[in-house]
Design a protein around this motif. Structure first.
Motif, PDB file in Angstrom:
ATOM      1  N   PRO A 110      54.350   2.703  18.480  1.00 30.41           N
ATOM      2  CA  PRO A 110      53.756   1.468  18.993  1.00 30.41           C
ATOM      3  C   PRO A 110      54.465   0.913  20.214  1.00 30.41           C
ATOM      4  O   PRO A 110      53.839   0.350  21.103  1.00 30.41           O
ATOM      5  CB  PRO A 110      53.860   0.509  17.799  1.00 30.41           C
ATOM      6  N   ALA A 167      49.700   0.268  13.515  1.00 28.69           N
ATOM      7  CA  ALA A 167      50.448   1.528  13.482  1.00 28.69           C
ATOM      8  C   ALA A 167      51.156   1.734  12.151  1.00 28.69           C
ATOM      9  O   ALA A 167      51.427   2.874  11.757  1.00 28.69           O
ATOM     10  CB  ALA A 167      51.470   1.563  14.616  1.00 28.69           C
ATOM     11  N   GLY A 171      49.643   5.605  15.106  1.00 32.35           N
ATOM     12  CA  GLY A 171      50.467   5.776  13.917  1.00 32.35           C
ATOM     13  C   GLY A 171      50.283   7.147  13.313  1.00 32.35           C
ATOM     14  O   GLY A 171      51.217   7.732  12.757  1.00 32.35           O
TER      15      GLY A 171
END
Length: 499
Positions: free
Chosen positions: A40, A70, A33
């Motif tokens: 993701p 994320a 992230g």
């Protein structure tokens, strides 16, 4: 409701191997992230071969952890560097980055962590008790409903910018235009590609977001080195105060509920939910002018909403076998590879997988909270790095993030182009947020609208004839009419007072 399978699910997730893979999943999710570009969905796809070496429930626990982990990871760069790691983190940029420039980065990251935890937990409770009921309602959503929902989202886009309504609409219009670039999904003809092969599949979200937010901000700040690019020399707090937590508590609760329900719907649930939560808080605030200037509710609401949406998007997957977004679609594929078919019979045939995955989210959210709070002090150290060092590093992260989408140098050129556009937008007072959000919603709007018109034989009145879409049309009209009526009423009241 029989709680025995739910309790057995905790027995599944508390096995050492499953706990380990849950921790690995949320850690990897937070890291990807932070890095713009990979995302993701791509990470889950890359790790699919690993899932073949472990039990199905262990594999899905890890992949789910990557997904909701994320959501918080994207917050870190949004607050510190004005680089949204995920589309759902774009809204956090508005007030999160402003707080960071005021020396309140710790409070922003802290309230984001708390909001993400609360939002995720509320959504898990909803997932536990209401999954079959809510999923059956979501099944009634078709192209007409998504069309009106996307239009509502674009109207909300106009309210999230800190500038005037007209400028926000202009930026949103540019975003919608960019969404039409590429091959027409219905006819196959190319639009606005100018015979450039790399544009045939359209433009990805990452080059646009990284360009107008990241590179555009750096170019704009170069004009005033002494003021704009100077990072705060001191971060006064690394956690939100009790007053800030109290101030944000309502926003966290409302954002969690909004995220839970919008996250169930296929197509941009986390984006729509963070946008809707932010717009709602701004509309309800007694001082809406604070938003965009460092209002902590502007961080709490969207962060709670996008984490709740990430969790509730598992409802249609596990109960109906319908993926709600790209990442969930890859997880759906992982289940099929393992010989597990998601759907109404999953809870009966494989209760260990169903409740093991659901209950792992409780543990995963605790892991995220435990990891993120102590790391806030380390994260805010980034702001103490001199601008002469931080700016090139930010550019490097931006270009690497763009390149990792398709290993294409062309995407790097796109980032530079949108960086110049972002710079010019800042110069004329246009906010980049409405552009990026309208771009994301534009893809959903065009596809759903054209499918709806095919379904209705070209008759636009068909939207009113369906119960859900007709109700949404009424809401859409109310959203448009209410500000106009309020403004007209206010002007008449002033005229009476003058008389």
């Amino acid at each position: 409701m029989d709680f025995a399978p739910v309790i057995d699910g905790f027995g599944v997730v508390l096995q050492p191997e499953n706990l380990l893979f849950c921790l690995i999943g949320v850690t990897v999710g937070m890291l990807i992230g932070v890095l713009p570009g990979l995302g993701p969905a791509a990470t889950v796809a890359i790790l699919l071969p690993i899932t073949l070496t472990v039990e199905p429930v262990t594999a899905i626990i890890m992949l789910a952890g990557i997904f909701y982990g994320a959501q918080y990871g994207g917050t870190i760069t949004s607050v510190l560097l004005r680089l949204p790691g995920e589309a759902s983190s774009v809204v956090t940029v508005f007030d999160g980055y402003a707080m960071a420039r005021q020396g309140r980065a710790g409070a922003a990251l802290g309230i984001a962590a708390i909001g993400s935890f609360v939002g995720g937990t509320i959504a898990i409770i909803g997932l536990t008790f209401f999954a079959p009921l809510v999923a059956s309602f979501a099944l009634d959503f078709g192209p007409p409903e998504y069309t009106i929902l996307a239009l509502l989202g674009i109207l909300l886009v106009a309210s999230v910018g800190s500038g005037t309504l007209v400028k926000a609409l202009i930026a949103a219009g540019i975003g919608l235009l960019l969404a039409t670039i590429g091959r027409d999904g219905f006819t196959g003809s190319e639009r606005f590609t100018f015979d450039v092969l790399q544009l045939s599949d359209g433009i990805d979200f990452v080059p646009i977001a990284m360009g107008v937010f990241g590179l555009g901000e750096i170019l704009y700040n170069l004009e005033d080195r002494n003021n704009n690019t100077k990072a705060p020399t001191k971060v006064t707090k690394v956690l939100p105060s009790k007053a800030e937590i109290k101030q944000s508590s309502g926003a966290i609760g409302r954002g969690s509920v909004i995220g839970f329900f919008l996250g169930i719907l296929p197509g941009g649930g986390a984006v729509l939910s963070s946008l809707a939560a932010y717009a709602y808080e701004k509309k309800c605030s007694k001082n809406p002018e604070r938003f965009g200037q460092g209002a902590i509710e502007g961080v709490a609401a969207p962060e709670s909403a996008n984490n709740a949406a990430a969790t509730s998007s598992f409802i249609p997957l596990l109960t109906l076998g319908i993926p709600a977004n790209a990442t969930i679609a890859v997880i759906y594929g992982a289940l099929l590879i393992q010989g597990v078919t998601p759907g109404p019979q999953l809870v009966e045939d494989n209760p260990d997988i169903f409740w093991g995955v659901v209950n792992s989210m409780y543990i995963g959210n605790v892991f995220l909270l435990i990891m993120s709070i102590p790391l806030i002090g380390i994260f805010v150290k980034i702001l103490q790095v001199r601008a002469a060092i931080l700016a090139p590093i930010t550019v490097l992260i931006t270009l690497i993030g763009a390149y990792t989408i398709a290993n294409s140098v062309f995407d790097i050129f796109l980032v530079c182009l949108f960086g110049a556009i972002g710079y010019l937008m800042k110069k004329v007072g246009l906010e980049p947020g409405p552009l990026v959000l309208a771009f994301v919603l534009g893809v959903l709007l065009e596809t759903a609208l054209r499918r709806s018109l095919i379904l209705f034989g070209g008759d636009p009145t068909g939207f009113i004839g369906r119960p859900i879409s007709g109700t949404l049309v009424a809401i859409l009209v109310a959203v448009i009419a209410f500000p106009l009526i309020a403004k007209l009423w206010k002007s008449k009241t002033k005229q009476k007072e003058l008389v």
